[in-house]
Motif scaffolding. Structure first.
Motif, PDB file in Angstrom:
ATOM      1  N   GLY A 479       0.815  -1.207   0.000  1.00 30.50           N
ATOM      2  CA  GLY A 479       0.000   0.000   0.000  1.00 30.50           C
ATOM      3  C   GLY A 479       0.846   1.254   0.000  1.00 30.50           C
ATOM      4  O   GLY A 479       0.491   2.240  -0.651  1.00 30.50           O
ATOM      5  N   HIS A 480       1.959   1.232   0.734  1.00 32.80           N
ATOM      6  CA  HIS A 480       2.855   2.388   0.720  1.00 32.80           C
ATOM      7  C   HIS A 480       3.550   2.497  -0.635  1.00 32.80           C
ATOM      8  O   HIS A 480       3.762   1.493  -1.336  1.00 32.80           O
ATOM      9  CB  HIS A 480       3.899   2.256   1.831  1.00 32.80           C
ATOM     10  N   ASN A 498       5.586   6.379   6.351  1.00 35.29           N
ATOM     11  CA  ASN A 498       6.305   6.199   5.093  1.00 35.29           C
ATOM     12  C   ASN A 498       6.768   7.522   4.524  1.00 35.29           C
ATOM     13  O   ASN A 498       6.221   8.581   4.855  1.00 35.29           O
ATOM     14  CB  ASN A 498       5.386   5.480   4.101  1.00 35.29           C
ATOM     15  N   ALA A 499       7.743   7.442   3.652  1.00 28.03           N
ATOM     16  CA  ALA A 499       8.226   8.634   2.977  1.00 28.03           C
ATOM     17  C   ALA A 499       7.229   9.175   1.977  1.00 28.03           C
ATOM     18  O   ALA A 499       7.426  10.278   1.445  1.00 28.03           O
ATOM     19  CB  ALA A 499       9.553   8.333   2.277  1.00 28.03           C
ATOM     20  N   ASP A 500       6.133   8.421   1.703  1.00 25.70           N
ATOM     21  CA  ASP A 500       5.098   8.915   0.795  1.00 25.70           C
ATOM     22  C   ASP A 500       4.122   9.845   1.499  1.00 25.70           C
ATOM     23  O   ASP A 500       3.071  10.181   0.955  1.00 25.70           O
ATOM     24  CB  ASP A 500       4.357   7.752   0.135  1.00 25.70           C
ATOM     25  N   SER A 501       4.409  10.243   2.747  1.00 30.85           N
ATOM     26  CA  SER A 501       3.658  11.206   3.571  1.00 30.85           C
ATOM     27  C   SER A 501       2.410  10.613   4.214  1.00 30.85           C
ATOM     28  O   SER A 501       1.624  11.348   4.796  1.00 30.85           O
ATOM     29  CB  SER A 501       3.264  12.454   2.772  1.00 30.85           C
ATOM     30  N   THR A 502       2.227   9.313   4.142  1.00 35.16           N
ATOM     31  CA  THR A 502       1.048   8.687   4.739  1.00 35.16           C
ATOM     32  C   THR A 502       1.443   7.771   5.884  1.00 35.16           C
ATOM     33  O   THR A 502       2.585   7.307   5.985  1.00 35.16           O
ATOM     34  CB  THR A 502       0.258   7.860   3.709  1.00 35.16           C
ATOM     35  N   LEU A 503       0.443   7.516   6.746  1.00 39.95           N
ATOM     36  CA  LEU A 503       0.550   6.491   7.777  1.00 39.95           C
ATOM     37  C   LEU A 503      -0.529   5.451   7.504  1.00 39.95           C
ATOM     38  O   LEU A 503      -1.612   5.772   6.984  1.00 39.95           O
ATOM     39  CB  LEU A 503       0.360   7.073   9.176  1.00 39.95           C
ATOM     40  N   ARG A 504      -0.250   4.216   7.880  1.00 34.08           N
ATOM     41  CA  ARG A 504      -1.240   3.153   7.720  1.00 34.08           C
ATOM     42  C   ARG A 504      -1.328   2.345   9.008  1.00 34.08           C
ATOM     43  O   ARG A 504      -0.315   2.118   9.681  1.00 34.08           O
ATOM     44  CB  ARG A 504      -0.880   2.236   6.546  1.00 34.08           C
ATOM     45  N   ILE A 514      -6.255  -1.366   8.012  1.00 40.18           N
ATOM     46  CA  ILE A 514      -7.474  -0.880   8.660  1.00 40.18           C
ATOM     47  C   ILE A 514      -7.742   0.577   8.284  1.00 40.18           C
ATOM     48  O   ILE A 514      -8.872   0.937   7.937  1.00 40.18           O
ATOM     49  CB  ILE A 514      -7.359  -1.032  10.188  1.00 40.18           C
ATOM     50  N   HIS A 515      -6.716   1.411   8.370  1.00 40.65           N
ATOM     51  CA  HIS A 515      -6.876   2.837   8.058  1.00 40.65           C
ATOM     52  C   HIS A 515      -5.667   3.329   7.282  1.00 40.65           C
ATOM     53  O   HIS A 515      -4.541   2.842   7.474  1.00 40.65           O
ATOM     54  CB  HIS A 515      -7.005   3.688   9.327  1.00 40.65           C
ATOM     55  N   THR A 516      -5.905   4.310   6.436  1.00 38.62           N
ATOM     56  CA  THR A 516      -4.839   5.062   5.777  1.00 38.62           C
ATOM     57  C   THR A 516      -4.981   6.512   6.202  1.00 38.62           C
ATOM     58  O   THR A 516      -6.022   7.135   5.958  1.00 38.62           O
ATOM     59  CB  THR A 516      -4.922   4.940   4.245  1.00 38.62           C
ATOM     60  N   LEU A 517      -3.954   7.047   6.846  1.00 44.38           N
ATOM     61  CA  LEU A 517      -4.004   8.404   7.392  1.00 44.38           C
ATOM     62  C   LEU A 517      -3.271   9.343   6.444  1.00 44.38           C
ATOM     63  O   LEU A 517      -2.048   9.253   6.279  1.00 44.38           O
ATOM     64  CB  LEU A 517      -3.357   8.437   8.786  1.00 44.38           C
ATOM     65  N   GLU A 518      -4.026  10.233   5.841  1.00 42.18           N
ATOM     66  CA  GLU A 518      -3.460  11.183   4.887  1.00 42.18           C
ATOM     67  C   GLU A 518      -3.663  12.589   5.413  1.00 42.18           C
ATOM     68  O   GLU A 518      -4.771  12.955   5.808  1.00 42.18           O
ATOM     69  CB  GLU A 518      -4.137  11.025   3.524  1.00 42.18           C
ATOM     70  N   GLY A 519      -2.622  13.370   5.404  1.00 46.66           N
ATOM     71  CA  GLY A 519      -2.709  14.735   5.911  1.00 46.66           C
ATOM     72  C   GLY A 519      -1.369  15.448   5.880  1.00 46.66           C
ATOM     73  O   GLY A 519      -1.322  16.663   5.682  1.00 46.66           O
ATOM     74  N   HIS A 520      -0.291  14.703   6.076  1.00 40.72           N
ATOM     75  CA  HIS A 520       1.035  15.309   5.955  1.00 40.72           C
ATOM     76  C   HIS A 520       1.329  15.644   4.495  1.00 40.72           C
ATOM     77  O   HIS A 520       0.882  14.942   3.579  1.00 40.72           O
ATOM     78  CB  HIS A 520       2.107  14.367   6.506  1.00 40.72           C
ATOM     79  N   ARG A 521       2.121  16.677   4.292  1.00 42.26           N
ATOM     80  CA  ARG A 521       2.482  17.109   2.938  1.00 42.26           C
ATOM     81  C   ARG A 521       3.884  16.669   2.534  1.00 42.26           C
ATOM     82  O   ARG A 521       4.325  16.964   1.425  1.00 42.26           O
ATOM     83  CB  ARG A 521       2.380  18.627   2.830  1.00 42.26           C
TER      84      ARG A 521
END
Length: 609
Positions: A479-480, A498-504, A514-521
């Protein structure tokens, strides 16, 4: 003439009287008046009896009391029975013959006012006693039916509803029993300890007896220890108040913890304190001690010890000749690894270096500490185990062919990940390789280990879950879109940054995201989580708070680039938190814009200034 007129009027008056007396209507009117008086007297007598006795149902079987209280009565005589149908018979003459004396409908007597209660209060005493005696002789089923019918009968009218309300008020005290007050104290405590904390707080408002039992410190101590409040909130309260452990009620600790949790999510942030002292551009490691002290390491070759209470610098640990890259703390000892290829053991209280552990031939990149045993991984591709109390090397593990980037140690087994794409499980007792996991297509940058499962994150954009018992790969988590350099595992929940700016958020048992956390730039630089919240920092200069269970973004705890947009962008390198304290390491993204790295501290304990 006047005399004649008077004589004539007298004669006419006498004749009128004679005709009235001789008319049969006279006797009829007297009979009607007597009948009306009889009806009125009977109605008064019946209303006096009804004022002291319950009203009877239209059907006699509905209430058994009717069989006791009811007496045979004669029907009330109507106006027709009184003789009105015989008025003005045909052929009769007289002064009233010009009026229609035969009515089309019987006329009812006027309404009779009920006598006051005090006038009949003595009369129904025997009847009530008789009713009670009869009621006691009935079978239980008949008693229940009679009471039900009585309540239904009374509830059918507004006047009867007042009696139902009176019955309700009379019965209510018999149904109220304080079982907590009547039970032995041990049983009462056993019951209340099964309540949820919020319900237990509500129970303290029931009565004084409930309050005394529900505020027992033993109840709240179990709740506090179950929620680990003795590790976070309680030490902070002790430092703040200066009281001893025994002087703070556990209920107060729980209430304070709720306020702290609300403060993390509230709109208003506590004041931000800056801890300035490092001269390097990057703070590479950060640790929070249970006693409230903060330890930070930097590329300026020092470690610094701070007080989270008054934000003062307590100690500066000097001795390394290269930048400090990793640090671990246990009780009063700190262990650090540096680019000078050494491992140093420090006494935090005195600030002195107790041991210099040499043996690595390159930068010490990672460390783990359990009790008196430390394990270090180096760019020289080796893993070493140390006794930090004696300052000696216990084991050297050879097996990797490139730099060791990450390491885990649970007190029994050592797990290492390397740039050679391999994950190796070591057995210190036999100094052998227990398992060697190969499957990643690029460098391994992060590891997690719970004693059975090994989770590895790689530059190949995958996360793999391994079983050290049978040596198999259970799941490959995809997923990352870039390097997974950050992970934390608690139970079956894995959070990766991850370096792709997301957390999972992953379930390692099922391998499901379960969740993908998107918000960092920008790239996620560090993360930590507890049983409710995820805290992450990023290269975009923010520290964000997320809900672990829903995956929802809650708020920005720190945003360094929200203001001062004309300056060079700032970065948050590391973040650590306790239940009441957040500490992050910040610096400048552009090295050309020199500004020393610093620590930012936010205290969420109520009453912080």
């Amino acid at each position: 003439l006047s005399v004649c007129v008077c004589v004539w009027c007298l004669w006419l008056w006498l004749r009128l009287i004679t005709e009235v007396q001789s008319c049969p209507l006279n006797g009829t009117l007297l009979s009607c008046r007597q009948a009306t008086m009889d009806v009125t007297e009977e109605a008064v007598e019946q209303q006096e009896t009804a004022a002291a006795q319950p009203q009877q149902h239209e059907e006699q079987h509905a209430v058994g009391a009717a069989s006791v209280l009811a007496e045979p009565t004669t029907p009330r005589p109507s106006v027709a029975d009184a003789g009105f149908e015989t008025l003005a018979p045909s052929g009769s003459r007289g002064a009233f013959s010009q009026f229609p004396l035969t009515p089309t409908e019987p006329r009812s007597p006027p309404p009779i006012q009920s006598p006051p209660w005090h006038a009949t209060s003595v009369l129904p005493t025997l009847s009530v006693q008789t009713w009670l005696q009869a009621f006691q002789q009935w079978p239980r089923v008949r008693q229940t039916t009679a009471l039900s019918e009585l309540v239904n009968f009374l509830g059918a009218s507004p006047a009867g509803q007042r009696h139902v309300l009176h019955l309700s008020r009379s019965i209510k005290p018999f149904l109220q029993r304080d079982f907590i007050a009547e039970l032995p104290e041990e049983l009462a405590l056993n019951i209340l300890q099964r309540l949820k904390p919020r319900d237990l707080l509500t129970a303290t408002h029931v009565s004084r007896t409930w309050r005394a039992v529900a505020e027992r410190d033993s109840l709240w101590k179990d709740i506090g220890e179950e929620r680990n409040l003795h590790r976070d909130v309680l030490p902070a309260m002790l430092r703040r108040s200066g009281r001893t452990h025994s002087k703070i009620p556990w209920k107060e600790v729980y209430v304070t913890s709720n306020r702290v949790e609300q403060a993390w999510c509230a709109d208003d942030l506590p004041p931000v304190s800056e801890l300035v002292g490092h001269s390097g551009l990057v703070i590479t490691c950060l640790q929070l001690l249970p006693d409230g002290r903060i330890i930070s390491g930097s590329e300026d070759m020092t470690l610094k010890v701070w007080s989270s209470h008054d934000r003062m610098l307590l100690k500066t640990l000097r001795g390394h000749t290269g930048g400090v890259w990793c640090c671990e703390v246990d009780k009063d000892l700190a262990v650090s690894g540096s680019t000078d290829r050494s491992v140093r053991v420090w006494n935090i209280d005195s600030g002195l270096c107790e041991h210099v552990l040499g043996g690595h031939s390159s930068t010490v990149r990672c460390l783990r500490l359990r009790g008196d045993i430390a394990v270090s991984g180096s760019r020289d591709s080796t893993v070493r185990m140390w006794d930090i109390r004696r300052g000696v090397c216990l084991h050297v593990f050879h097996g990797h062919t490139e730099a060791v980037r990450c390491i885990e140690f649970d007190g029994k087994y050592v797990v290492s990940g390397s740039y050679d794409c391999k994950v190796i499980v070591w057995d210190p007792a036999s100094e052998t390789c227990l398992r060697e996991f190969t499957g990643h297509g690029n460098r391994v940058y992060s590891l997690q280990f719970d004693g059975r499962l090994v989770v590895s994150g790689s530059l190949d954009m995958t996360i793999k879950v391994w079983d050290i018992v049978d040596g198999t790969c259970l799941h490959t988590l995809r997923g990352h879109q870039s390097l997974t350099g950050l992970m934390q595992l608690r139970g079956n929940v894995l959070v990766s940054g991850n370096a792709d700016s997301t957390l999972r958020v992953w379930d390692v048992q099922s391998g499901v995201c379960i969740h993908t956390l998107e918000g960092h730039r920008s790239a996620v630089t560090y993360l930590t989580f507890n049983d409710k919240f995820i805290t992450s920092c990023s290269d975009d200069g923010t520290v964000k708070l997320w809900d672990l269970h829903s995956g929802q973004f809650i708020r920005d705890l720190v945003n360094l680039n929200q203001q001062n947009l004309e300056e060079s962008p700032q970065v948050v390198w590391r973040v650590e938190r306790t239940g009441t304290l957040l500490v992050c390491a910040a610096g400048m993204r552009d090295a050309a814009t020199f500004r020393a790295a610093r620590l930012l501290a936010l205290d969420f304990l109520p009453g912080t200034t």
